[in-house]
Design a protein around this motif. Structure first.
Motif, PDB file in Angstrom:
ATOM      1  N   GLU A   1       0.875  -1.177   0.000  1.00 60.82           N
ATOM      2  CA  GLU A   1       0.000   0.000   0.000  1.00 60.82           C
ATOM      3  C   GLU A   1       0.907   1.221   0.000  1.00 60.82           C
ATOM      4  N   TYR A   2       0.295   2.389   0.114  1.00 68.43           N
ATOM      5  CA  TYR A   2       1.070   3.627   0.138  1.00 68.43           C
ATOM      6  C   TYR A   2       2.125   3.569   1.257  1.00 68.43           C
ATOM      7  N   ARG A   3       3.383   3.502   0.864  1.00 62.77           N
ATOM      8  CA  ARG A   3       4.530   3.478   1.785  1.00 62.77           C
ATOM      9  C   ARG A   3       4.471   2.339   2.805  1.00 62.77           C
ATOM     10  N   SER A   4       3.867   1.220   2.426  1.00 64.90           N
ATOM     11  CA  SER A   4       3.910   0.091   3.350  1.00 64.90           C
ATOM     12  C   SER A   4       3.750  -1.229   2.621  1.00 64.90           C
ATOM     13  N   SER A   5       4.158  -2.291   3.301  1.00 65.02           N
ATOM     14  CA  SER A   5       4.006  -3.650   2.774  1.00 65.02           C
ATOM     15  C   SER A   5       3.785  -4.562   3.973  1.00 65.02           C
ATOM     16  N   LYS A   6       3.394  -5.790   3.684  1.00 68.34           N
ATOM     17  CA  LYS A   6       3.305  -6.772   4.782  1.00 68.34           C
ATOM     18  C   LYS A   6       4.213  -7.942   4.421  1.00 68.34           C
ATOM     19  N   LEU A   7       5.487  -7.805   4.772  1.00 65.36           N
ATOM     20  CA  LEU A   7       6.460  -8.844   4.443  1.00 65.36           C
ATOM     21  C   LEU A   7       6.522  -9.863   5.575  1.00 65.36           C
ATOM     22  N   PRO A   8       6.724 -11.131   5.213  1.00 64.78           N
ATOM     23  CA  PRO A   8       6.928 -12.120   6.270  1.00 64.78           C
ATOM     24  C   PRO A   8       8.255 -11.862   6.975  1.00 64.78           C
ATOM     25  N   ALA A   9       8.450 -12.477   8.144  1.00 61.51           N
ATOM     26  CA  ALA A   9       9.714 -12.296   8.871  1.00 61.51           C
ATOM     27  C   ALA A   9      10.853 -12.797   8.002  1.00 61.51           C
ATOM     28  N   GLY A  10      11.952 -12.078   8.003  1.00 60.55           N
ATOM     29  CA  GLY A  10      13.098 -12.477   7.191  1.00 60.55           C
ATOM     30  C   GLY A  10      13.730 -11.273   6.547  1.00 60.55           C
ATOM     31  N   MET A  11      14.520 -11.539   5.525  1.00 57.99           N
ATOM     32  CA  MET A  11      15.280 -10.453   4.900  1.00 57.99           C
ATOM     33  C   MET A  11      15.197 -10.550   3.382  1.00 57.99           C
ATOM     34  N   ILE A  12      14.992  -9.417   2.734  1.00 57.60           N
ATOM     35  CA  ILE A  12      14.967  -9.409   1.266  1.00 57.60           C
ATOM     36  C   ILE A  12      16.398  -9.522   0.753  1.00 57.60           C
ATOM     37  N   VAL A  13      16.629 -10.428  -0.177  1.00 61.35           N
ATOM     38  CA  VAL A  13      17.980 -10.521  -0.768  1.00 61.35           C
ATOM     39  C   VAL A  13      18.021 -10.117  -2.229  1.00 61.35           C
ATOM     40  N   ALA A  14      16.882 -10.234  -2.914  1.00 69.59           N
ATOM     41  CA  ALA A  14      16.873  -9.884  -4.338  1.00 69.59           C
ATOM     42  C   ALA A  14      15.438  -9.639  -4.785  1.00 69.59           C
ATOM     43  N   ALA A  15      15.302  -9.007  -5.948  1.00 72.08           N
ATOM     44  CA  ALA A  15      13.959  -8.762  -6.468  1.00 72.08           C
ATOM     45  C   ALA A  15      14.000  -8.776  -7.984  1.00 72.08           C
ATOM     46  N   GLU A  16      12.852  -9.073  -8.563  1.00 71.74           N
ATOM     47  CA  GLU A  16      12.720  -9.051 -10.018  1.00 71.74           C
ATOM     48  C   GLU A  16      11.708  -7.971 -10.362  1.00 71.74           C
ATOM     49  N   MET A  17      12.098  -7.086 -11.272  1.00 71.05           N
ATOM     50  CA  MET A  17      11.201  -6.020 -11.701  1.00 71.05           C
ATOM     51  C   MET A  17      10.811  -6.213 -13.155  1.00 71.05           C
ATOM     52  N   LEU A  18       9.600  -5.892 -13.473  1.00 74.76           N
ATOM     53  CA  LEU A  18       9.116  -5.971 -14.857  1.00 74.76           C
ATOM     54  C   LEU A  18       8.931  -4.544 -15.361  1.00 74.76           C
ATOM     55  N   LEU A  19       9.749  -4.183 -16.373  1.00 73.82           N
ATOM     56  CA  LEU A  19       9.738  -2.809 -16.865  1.00 73.82           C
ATOM     57  C   LEU A  19       9.193  -2.762 -18.288  1.00 73.82           C
ATOM     58  N   LYS A  20       9.207  -1.579 -18.871  1.00 72.06           N
ATOM     59  CA  LYS A  20       8.715  -1.421 -20.246  1.00 72.06           C
ATOM     60  C   LYS A  20       9.858  -0.926 -21.140  1.00 72.06           C
ATOM     61  N   GLU A  21       9.793  -1.308 -22.396  1.00 77.30           N
ATOM     62  CA  GLU A  21      10.741  -0.775 -23.363  1.00 77.30           C
ATOM     63  C   GLU A  21      10.518   0.736 -23.440  1.00 77.30           C
ATOM     64  N   GLY A  22      11.603   1.523 -23.452  1.00 76.62           N
ATOM     65  CA  GLY A  22      11.407   2.964 -23.516  1.00 76.62           C
ATOM     66  C   GLY A  22      12.485   3.633 -24.346  1.00 76.62           C
ATOM     67  N   ASP A  23      12.302   4.915 -24.588  1.00 73.62           N
ATOM     68  CA  ASP A  23      13.295   5.691 -25.319  1.00 73.62           C
ATOM     69  C   ASP A  23      14.282   6.266 -24.301  1.00 73.62           C
ATOM     70  N   ALA A  24      15.582   5.914 -24.473  1.00 78.74           N
ATOM     71  CA  ALA A  24      16.574   6.285 -23.461  1.00 78.74           C
ATOM     72  C   ALA A  24      16.585   7.794 -23.194  1.00 78.74           C
ATOM     73  N   ALA A  25      16.466   8.598 -24.251  1.00 79.91           N
ATOM     74  CA  ALA A  25      16.519  10.057 -24.065  1.00 79.91           C
ATOM     75  C   ALA A  25      15.331  10.534 -23.219  1.00 79.91           C
ATOM     76  N   GLU A  26      14.173   9.944 -23.481  1.00 77.83           N
ATOM     77  CA  GLU A  26      12.985  10.341 -22.692  1.00 77.83           C
ATOM     78  C   GLU A  26      13.077   9.865 -21.245  1.00 77.83           C
ATOM     79  N   ILE A  27      13.618   8.665 -21.079  1.00 78.72           N
ATOM     80  CA  ILE A  27      13.786   8.145 -19.711  1.00 78.72           C
ATOM     81  C   ILE A  27      14.712   9.086 -18.939  1.00 78.72           C
ATOM     82  N   LYS A  28      15.822   9.442 -19.605  1.00 75.07           N
ATOM     83  CA  LYS A  28      16.811  10.309 -18.943  1.00 75.07           C
ATOM     84  C   LYS A  28      16.204  11.672 -18.595  1.00 75.07           C
TER      85      LYS A  28
END
Ligand code: EPU
Length: 306
Positions: A179-206
């Motif tokens: 939710e807004y600035r919060s999550s409900k993570l189980p006990a433990g530690m995050i070690v890695a994540a996978e993000m799904l992004l979109k193809e974009g124009d580098a100049a516009e991204i920058k």
């Protein structure tokens, strides 16, 4: 991890828990050296594991000894002056990123702005908002960090965690209740994540990243030690605006000051203590409540002993 309240009875237990850890270990380490607010007493130990395997060994050892482990993002965090009982883990050696099509696989210790830059270098869009958000990817996920332009949950596909005993588990975004600035993570530690992004124009991204950084430099007191925004924006309101309207900008307790530039920041003007910062936060909360009837909920996390 949130559990910082368990007392470590003996430094010997910490030593035993860390016996097989290959990474750097610093005992009785002041947390003021490791937080962007530059306040906080000593942790029993600060450890920088060499890699994920080393972190697993650390977690298993700490679990066996009954010692709390706390993952440090370092920003959006206030450590109290009595410090942290247990082991604080910095994931500075866990920073690798790999691209696979529209997916970015990143380890949790990468700085959030660096991840944003990496996405740009691959022409991938969706992390522009992260260009100026301090802290690590892991910390950003825990609190669903973001700005008006986006938040991490929107591009998150899955999160790899280690449980309290050091065993791997992968969670889809839906399982983590962002939710807004919060999550409900189980006990433990995050070690890695996978993000799904979109193809974009580098100049516009920058361009979007530069605009976001510029706006931040103009409106936020980045030249002083700070913990990012102190309060969540109350529904339909802006915390900084409320603070400004009540004339609280510039208000000080000791060396902690409500930023004259942005009302939702408290800056450390030098040698502020955590207590001074917390007293100032309480004063702002009380005044906003009294004048406007609004509860100012904390965005920063407060940990450790008074
Ligand atoms: N405003 C004032 N006075 C102030 C500060 C702000 O009147 O002293 C007004 C602004 O003029 C604007 C509104 O309040 O109309 C919102 O301000 P701003 O655009 O600075 O954004 P914000 O809501 O205060 C949010 C995030 C920031 C993020 C910025 C940039 C929250 C709680 N904060 O701030 O995140 O950097 O947007 O887009 O969601 C953080 O998470 O630590 C953080 C700083």
């Amino acid at each position: 991890m949130k559990d910082t309240d368990k007392r470590v009875e003996s430094p010997e237990q910490v030593r035993i828990a860390l016996a097989d850890v290959r990474g750097e270990v610093r005992l009785a380490e002041p947390m003021s050296r490791h937080t962007s607010m530059r306040v906080g007493g000593a942790a029993d130990a600060v450890v920088i594991p060499q890699d994920e395997q080393d972190l697993k060994v650390l977690l298993a050892g700490a679990f066996q000894q009954g010692i709390s482990v706390f993952a440090l993002g370092g920003s959006n965090l206030i450590v109290r002056d009595g410090g942290i009982r247990g082991i604080v883990v910095k994931l500075s050696h866990l920073q690798s990123v790999r691209r696979e099509g529209l997916h970015l696989h990143a380890q949790a210790g990468i700085a959030f702005p660096k991840l944003s830059q990496t996405a740009l270098s691959h022409g991938l869009s969706g992390l522009e908002f992260a260009a100026g958000i301090p802290g690590t990817l892991g910390g950003a996920i825990v609190m669903n960090a973001g700005t008006g332009e986006g938040e991490i949950a929107q591009v998150l596909h899955s999160v790899k965690m280690l449980d309290l005993e050091g065993h791997e588990k992968v969670f889809d975004r839906e399982a983590l209740f962002f939710e807004y600035r919060s999550s409900k993570l189980p006990a433990g530690m995050i070690v890695a994540a996978e993000m799904l992004l979109k193809e974009g124009d580098a100049a516009e991204i920058k361009q979007r990243m530069d605009a976001s950084l510029k706006r931040r430099r103009e409106t936020q007191p980045l030249q002083y030690a700070n913990a990012g925004c102190i309060f969540k924006n109350p529904p339909g309101e802006a915390a900084g605006r409320l603070v400004e309207q009540l004339g609280l900008k510039g208000r000080r307790v000791g060396e902690a000051e409500v930023s004259p530039l942005h009302g939702n920041f408290i800056v450390n003007r030098g040698k502020a203590t955590a207590q001074e910062v917390l007293d100032l936060i309480r004063e702002v909360q009380e005044q906003v409540k009294a004048a406007r009837g609004i509860e100012m909920e904390l965005e920063v996390k407060v940990v450790g002993e008074a």
